[in-house]
Design an enzyme around this catalytic site. Structure first.
Site, PDB file in Angstrom:
ATOM      1  CE  LYS A   1      -4.497  -2.845   2.051  1.00  0.00           C
ATOM      2  NZ  LYS A   1      -5.317  -2.434   0.625  1.00  0.00           N
TER       3      LYS A   1
HETATM    4  C1  LIG Z   1      -6.617  -2.462  -0.271  1.00  0.00           C
HETATM    5  C2  LIG Z   1      -7.448  -3.561  -1.150  1.00  0.00           C
HETATM    6  C3  LIG Z   1      -7.736  -3.326  -2.283  1.00  0.00           C
HETATM    7  C4  LIG Z   1      -7.561  -1.989  -3.043  1.00  0.00           C
HETATM    8  O1  LIG Z   1      -6.200  -1.460  -3.090  1.00  0.00           O
HETATM    9  P1  LIG Z   1      -6.279   0.080  -3.458  1.00  0.00           P
HETATM   10  O2  LIG Z   1      -4.695   0.117  -3.427  1.00  0.00           O
HETATM   11  O3  LIG Z   1      -6.717   0.642  -1.975  1.00  0.00           O
HETATM   12  O4  LIG Z   1      -6.950   0.435  -4.356  1.00  0.00           O
HETATM   13  C5  LIG Z   1      -8.311  -4.443  -2.945  1.00  0.00           C
HETATM   14  N1  LIG Z   1      -8.482  -5.528  -2.261  1.00  0.00           N
HETATM   15  C6  LIG Z   1      -8.032  -5.916  -1.003  1.00  0.00           C
HETATM   16  C7  LIG Z   1      -8.297  -6.995  -0.347  1.00  0.00           C
HETATM   17  C8  LIG Z   1      -7.463  -4.816  -0.198  1.00  0.00           C
HETATM   18  O5  LIG Z   1      -7.352  -4.856   1.051  1.00  0.00           O
END
Ligand SMILES: *Cc1c(COP(=O)(O)O)cnc(C)c1O
Length: 402
Positions: A196
């Site tokens: 992210k």
């Molecule tokens: C990455 C992601 C999540 C989950 O986040 P984590 O930190 O990996 O648990 C949820 N929704 C979307 C759209 C994502 O890209």
């Protein structure tokens, strides 16, 4: 011949010596968890986004689950979730026992717009309590329209903003606000996974302007425990003879989880957060360079549609390719790119096609989501890239699409 150029994944973190120093400082200190770094990160994110409350937690999935629990969603409730998203958005509703109703998405941007939400509401029938819009790739649909529909139907809104920290959206008055400031009584969730825009290793955040929802999310983050004397139900156990609360005492009215984030994760998050604007600017510049190159090279590749209301902090650089038209399979294109040191990914397999949801919801056809899925490919985009990396990707695409 020099070294081959480094492999470009579709996304990765940018961690530098400042980040490492921030983490090691915490490791040498007294608080590894539930210490001051947690609140410092919450305060920084809250202030930046302009929300009243921010609750740091273990990951973005936990943030979604906490949001669903804070709203009190449960068995008998229906939740609308766009089909083009990561598993976690739908699973958060499933964890609390709610039924997921999948909404279609626009084939050109992968977003659930107002029309797709209306359509899902019609199909769902009674019992819909919430909608979880997803800000795919870092951009969002017409949020004012989504909130207006939610208001009309009495739905709570949880924005899955895992991709959208730093994204701004213009309202009807033209004023821009950050995603996550939750204009009405809703919540937004973020993920700080390494792919992210900023990272805590694993980490997440819930934001809201509703103090009751914030208090509930905080409580469910740590087992559902309460320590405020005014909340205690078992008075005989809770209080001393002088009326003061017993110092060890806590109560649990509803069970929660251990979804806490550690202080060293939050230290990394805070150090990364200080660079967020720079990361976002780099991502925007790289996305613009991609746009220009793809146009100039006249490749059979179209960037996803841009929402003019939205100033996206691009998490993904997603393009659409008509693989049937060019008569090359997507898997083969991905393999050819990989051989040239370029990683790509598909975001996402529409969740309504997953065996678990198929067994629950039956076979459902969502043509926009399915068309988007058939054509989408995410090209490398991360803050550590430069324009020459984008050039490399475009050149490799040129040969790989033939
Ligand atoms: C990455 C992601 C999540 C989950 O986040 P984590 O930190 O990996 O648990 C949820 N929704 C979307 C759209 C994502 O890209």
């Amino acid at each position: 011949m020099g070294e081959p150029p480094p492999f470009l994944p579709y996304g990765r973190q940018l961690v530098d010596e400042d980040d490492i120093a921030a983490v090691t400082e915490v490791l040498r200190g007294d608080w590894l968890t539930t210490g001051p770094m947690v609140e410092r990160l919450e305060e920084a994110v809250r202030g930046y986004i302009g929300a009243e409350h921010a609750i740091a937690c273990a990951n973005g999935t936990a943030a979604l689950h906490l949001a669903a629990m804070a709203l009190g969603l449960g068995p008998g409730d229906k939740v609308i979730v766009p089909a083009v998203t990561f598993l976690a958005t739908a699973n958060a509703a499933t964890y609390v026992g709610a039924e997921v109703v999948f909404a279609d998405c626009d084939a050109t941007d992968g977003l659930m717009g107002p029309a797709e939400l209306e359509d899902a509401l019609e199909r769902a029938g009674p019992g819909v309590k919430a909608v979880f819009p997803v800000h795919l790739a870092g951009q969002c649909s017409d949020l004012d329209a989504i909130y207006a529909i939610a208001r009309r139907h009495g739905l709570a809104v949880v924005e899955d903003a895992a991709h959208a920290i730093g994204t701004r959206i213009a309202g009807a008055d033209g004023r821009e606000r950050f995603i996550g400031d939750c204009p009405e009584a809703g919540l937004a969730t973020f993920s700080f996974h390494p792919v992210k825009t900023m990272t805590m290793g694993e980490g997440g955040m819930v934001t809201t302007n509703d103090s009751n929802l914030a208090e509930r999310a905080r409580r469910f983050r740590s087992h559902g425990m309460r320590r405020e004397p005014e909340a205690f139900e078992n008075s005989a156990m809770a209080f001393m003879q002088d009326g003061g609360a017993n110092p060890w005492y806590y109560e649990m009215a509803e069970p929660g989880f251990n979804y806490r984030a550690t202080d060293f994760q939050c230290a990394l998050g805070l150090s990364q957060f200080k660079k967020l604007e720079r990361f976002v600017a780099q991502r925007r510049a790289l996305a613009e360079h991609y746009d220009t190159l793809l146009r100039d090279l006249q490749l059979p590749v179209t960037p996803i549609r841009r929402n003019p209301l939205c100033t996206a902090a691009w998490h993904l650089y997603a393009v659409l390719i008509d693989f049937d038209e060019i008569e090359v399979e997507r898997g083969a294109v991905m393999q050819r790119l990989r051989e040239q040191g370029i990683g790509t990914q598909v975001h996402y397999i529409p969740v309504h096609t997953q065996p678990f949801y198929r067994r629950r919801n039956g076979d459902l056809s969502l043509p926009g989501a399915e068309r988007y899925y058939a054509q989408t490919l995410s090209l490398p985009l991360f803050a550590g890239m430069d324009e020459s990396d984008v050039d490399r990707v475009a050149t490799a695409l040129q040969t790989s699409l033939r």
